[in-house]
Design a protein around this motif. Structure first.
Motif, PDB file in Angstrom:
ATOM      1  N   UNK A 134       0.847  -1.194   0.000  1.00 35.59           N
ATOM      2  CA  UNK A 134       0.000   0.000   0.000  1.00 35.59           C
ATOM      3  C   UNK A 134       0.880   1.241   0.000  1.00 35.59           C
ATOM      4  N   UNK A 135       0.610   2.137  -0.920  1.00 28.60           N
ATOM      5  CA  UNK A 135       1.414   3.345  -1.041  1.00 28.60           C
ATOM      6  C   UNK A 135       1.188   4.271   0.156  1.00 28.60           C
ATOM      7  N   UNK A 136       2.215   5.035   0.476  1.00 26.75           N
ATOM      8  CA  UNK A 136       2.153   6.002   1.564  1.00 26.75           C
ATOM      9  C   UNK A 136       1.013   6.985   1.329  1.00 26.75           C
ATOM     10  N   UNK A 137       0.213   7.221   2.371  1.00 27.35           N
ATOM     11  CA  UNK A 137      -0.907   8.159   2.389  1.00 27.35           C
ATOM     12  C   UNK A 137      -2.129   7.676   1.591  1.00 27.35           C
ATOM     13  N   UNK A 138      -2.181   6.380   1.292  1.00 28.23           N
ATOM     14  CA  UNK A 138      -3.368   5.835   0.630  1.00 28.23           C
ATOM     15  C   UNK A 138      -4.562   5.852   1.577  1.00 28.23           C
ATOM     16  N   UNK A 139      -5.733   6.236   1.063  1.00 31.21           N
ATOM     17  CA  UNK A 139      -6.949   6.331   1.861  1.00 31.21           C
ATOM     18  C   UNK A 139      -7.883   5.176   1.535  1.00 31.21           C
ATOM     19  N   UNK A 140      -8.424   4.567   2.588  1.00 28.52           N
ATOM     20  CA  UNK A 140      -9.341   3.431   2.470  1.00 28.52           C
ATOM     21  C   UNK A 140     -10.639   3.793   3.174  1.00 28.52           C
ATOM     22  N   UNK A 141     -11.769   3.430   2.603  1.00 25.34           N
ATOM     23  CA  UNK A 141     -13.076   3.782   3.157  1.00 25.34           C
ATOM     24  C   UNK A 141     -13.784   2.551   3.706  1.00 25.34           C
ATOM     25  N   UNK A 142     -14.450   2.725   4.859  1.00 23.80           N
ATOM     26  CA  UNK A 142     -15.307   1.659   5.398  1.00 23.80           C
ATOM     27  C   UNK A 142     -16.394   2.308   6.234  1.00 23.80           C
ATOM     28  N   UNK A 143     -17.644   1.933   5.964  1.00 21.93           N
ATOM     29  CA  UNK A 143     -18.779   2.543   6.657  1.00 21.93           C
ATOM     30  C   UNK A 143     -18.754   4.048   6.487  1.00 21.93           C
ATOM     31  N   UNK A 144     -18.921   4.764   7.616  1.00 22.52           N
ATOM     32  CA  UNK A 144     -18.846   6.223   7.594  1.00 22.52           C
ATOM     33  C   UNK A 144     -17.445   6.706   7.928  1.00 22.52           C
ATOM     34  N   UNK A 145     -16.473   5.799   7.955  1.00 19.91           N
ATOM     35  CA  UNK A 145     -15.120   6.106   8.398  1.00 19.91           C
ATOM     36  C   UNK A 145     -14.117   5.903   7.270  1.00 19.91           C
ATOM     37  N   UNK A 146     -12.869   6.259   7.556  1.00 21.26           N
ATOM     38  CA  UNK A 146     -11.790   6.053   6.587  1.00 21.26           C
ATOM     39  C   UNK A 146     -10.513   5.706   7.329  1.00 21.26           C
ATOM     40  N   UNK A 147      -9.585   5.098   6.594  1.00 18.11           N
ATOM     41  CA  UNK A 147      -8.275   4.741   7.115  1.00 18.11           C
ATOM     42  C   UNK A 147      -7.231   5.255   6.143  1.00 18.11           C
ATOM     43  N   UNK A 148      -6.214   5.929   6.657  1.00 18.72           N
ATOM     44  CA  UNK A 148      -5.097   6.367   5.832  1.00 18.72           C
ATOM     45  C   UNK A 148      -3.845   5.641   6.293  1.00 18.72           C
ATOM     46  N   UNK A 149      -3.175   4.965   5.349  1.00 23.21           N
ATOM     47  CA  UNK A 149      -1.959   4.227   5.656  1.00 23.21           C
ATOM     48  C   UNK A 149      -0.772   5.157   5.476  1.00 23.21           C
ATOM     49  N   UNK A 150       0.034   5.278   6.522  1.00 27.05           N
ATOM     50  CA  UNK A 150       1.154   6.214   6.523  1.00 27.05           C
ATOM     51  C   UNK A 150       2.451   5.468   6.787  1.00 27.05           C
ATOM     52  N   UNK A 151       3.482   5.777   5.997  1.00 29.54           N
ATOM     53  CA  UNK A 151       4.770   5.123   6.169  1.00 29.54           C
ATOM     54  C   UNK A 151       4.827   3.793   5.447  1.00 29.54           C
ATOM     55  N   UNK A 152       6.043   3.269   5.310  1.00 26.58           N
ATOM     56  CA  UNK A 152       6.225   2.022   4.579  1.00 26.58           C
ATOM     57  C   UNK A 152       7.054   0.997   5.358  1.00 26.58           C
ATOM     58  N   UNK A 153       8.070   1.441   6.077  1.00 26.93           N
ATOM     59  CA  UNK A 153       8.910   0.488   6.810  1.00 26.93           C
ATOM     60  C   UNK A 153       8.191  -0.005   8.064  1.00 26.93           C
ATOM     61  N   UNK A 154       7.672   0.920   8.861  1.00 24.21           N
ATOM     62  CA  UNK A 154       6.834   0.591  10.019  1.00 24.21           C
ATOM     63  C   UNK A 154       5.498   1.307   9.795  1.00 24.21           C
TER      64      UNK A 154
END
Length: 281
Positions: A59-79
């Protein structure tokens, strides 16, 4: 008729100008570069080995994922970090030591879990924390590896090795399952229990942390593979698991055994390339 030139590893657009994610099968706008359901890049091919193992999408850095009324942003790559923006009415649950930070407005409670003594005896966490919307909260396993984002469709059951799940949305029920007939040698000594995640008629989002790199293989009915127990990460509940002992060598080393987990389909099996012992083991 099937198009002989079509490569199933490449996402394709349907007649409504949408594109299907080959990791989670979610449908996305044709112009999207990442799947809105799992964050998998849509502009690159799936990487699959000759033996059928496919890499979990990086998953690329700062990718946004949606679920329900919420969202998740993945940050960083090593940890990698999963930053959740909880919408009204949504909640997530997690092992309390994986939280990185939260806003004051996000309240925390404790999930009521059955079998506390059994969980403690098996080395599993017996405190599961719940965060409710609205507000932001972030999580990390504090280790190198990958976040594996698994949208769970209605009626799915997934078994996960302990200390691997990062967070799950509240529509997914959580319990643990005993692996019958197996000894503590399974999972490299972690015990005889796995986390089980089940959806009913509402989809949910499950995020796991895998040490090193994560690979997945889909087994046909009756097809089996042998997996080093420490490498096991997750499986569909339809996949059976049994430990087999193989004797190595003769003479001086004739009494040496190797323990392997036989995984038999149908269903998905996920493995990780690095294994880390936790303090509960």
């Amino acid at each position: 008729m099937t198009d002989p030139t079509h490569n199933p590893a490449i996402p394709v657009a349907d007649s409504f100008d949408r594109i299907q994610c080959q990791w989670c099968q979610g449908m996305n706008e044709k112009a999207a570069l990442a799947c809105h359901s799992c964050g998998a890049p849509l502009d690159i091919r799936n990487l699959v080995s000759e033996s059928g193992w496919r890499e979990a999408p990086r998953i690329r850095d700062m990718t946004k994922i949606e679920f329900g009324a919420s969202s998740c942003q993945v940050e960083g790559e090593v940890v990698p970090v999963a930053e959740i923006n909880l919408g009204r009415g949504d909640s997530i649950y997690f092992e309390h030591h994986v939280m990185l930070w939260k806003e004051d407005a996000v309240p925390l409670t404790v999930m009521s879990l059955p079998g506390g003594f059994k969980r403690a005896f098996a080395g599993m966490p017996f405190v599961i924390t719940v965060a409710s919307g609205t507000g932001r909260i972030a999580f990390s396993r504090d280790a190198t590896g990958e976040l594996v984002v698994l949208p769970l469709h209605p009626g799915m059951e997934l078994d996960v090795r302990e200390h691997a799940f990062l967070l799950a949305s509240h529509h997914i029920s959580y319990s643990f399952v005993r692996v019958k007939g197996l000894t503590n040698i399974l999972f490299g000594g972690q015990g005889m229990y796995m986390d089980r995640f089940v959806t009913s008629n509402i989809p949910g989002l499950l995020i796991l942390h895998g040490y090193g790199n994560v690979f997945e293989r889909r087994l046909a009915a009756g097809e089996s593979i042998m997996v080093e127990p420490g490498a096991f990460l997750y499986k569909d509940s339809t996949v059976t698991m049994d430990v087999e002992f193989q004797r190595l060598g003769t003479g001086l080393f004739g009494g040496t055994n190797m323990s392997l987990a036989r995984m038999t389909g149908p269903g998905r099996v996920g493995i990780q390339s690095m294994y880390v012992h936790h303090h509960t083991e």
